[in-house]
Design an enzyme around this catalytic site. Sequence first.
Site, PDB file in Angstrom:
ATOM      1  CE  LYS A   1      -3.016   2.841   2.472  1.00  0.00           C
ATOM      2  NZ  LYS A   1      -3.272   3.316   3.837  1.00  0.00           N
TER       3      LYS A   1
ATOM      4  CB  ALA B   1      -7.641   8.205   4.211  1.00  0.00           C
TER       5      ALA B   1
END
Lengths: 270, 67
Positions: A106, A193
């Site tokens: 990631k 997020a």
Amino acid sequence: MAERRLPASRRGPLVVAGRELGSRLVVGTGGIPSLDVLDQVLEASGAALATVALRRVDPTSRGSILDVLGRRQVAVLPNTAGCFTAAEAVLTSKLAREAFGTDWVKLEVIGDERTLLPDVAELLDAAEQLCDDGFVVLPYTSDDPVAARRLEQVGCAAVMPLGAPIGSGLGIRNPHNIALIAETCSVPVIVDAGIGTPSDATVALELGCDGVMVATAITRARRPVQMAAAFRHAVEAGALAKEAGRIPKRFYAQASSPAEGAAELDVSPD
Amino acid sequence: MIDVTVNGNQEHLSATTTVADVVVRFCPSPDGVAVARNGDVVPKSAWPSTAVRSGDRLEIVTAAAGG
């Protein structure tokens, strides 16, 4: 008596780089209060993939986060959190590959300490280098459809646009852009997020995204295990709803009861 | 003896130290660990044969909870 089965999503599982993941929810382990809570969170979430960061060894630490993931058969997704340049992110990815034996990463390249927003120029540079080196790259990016397309073009296996700044819990601030990214990308889109609560995750799926990554909203909830279960249901609800097809939005009301056949009630005011 | 930096700390080590020796000394277990020496990854297979030199900067990293 035959058991009544509820309809399941027909979209099939989330597939990234040819690997079928058993869940559309990716769990971030950042902020987890203990390894024991992590173990319960992983079980309750149903996640097949969880992120870890790479940090200096602590000679006094007992128990490994990797053991917990291994026990739950949850695949490790190393992140490059804390990297501010493409060079740092590339080296961190290579260290992660060596440490965990996975070429998945990631990719995060942060451009600003206060907002932790991505530096898309550095991100693209790092993504291109890592894709060329055979990594399966899942980049954390801004909610910019053009940036997402560029990341896909350099070979990223998925794109992870932000809903809002990391840890802010503000939800999806630009749903239109997220929907555009979901529509234009042919690789999986996983909102990363900003998710604050399960309904935000549902919205992500309803907008057409393939998955959601959640860390803080679970790990820093008052009851993380219960919250993990809530997210599991929320993601499933969003996937079902997307497929079921929502009604159009209207400015005025549309009666749901038929007008036809209504009784003529001759009631005069007293 | 040589002076090297391991995870930001100055260490005074024997002149014949290898990367494998440093890992054994600083890690509870070598599993899930990676080493960078002066900004380059040292593959696990090369740990025993990679000598640590005076002035080297070693970073020994492993998994931690993170986003």
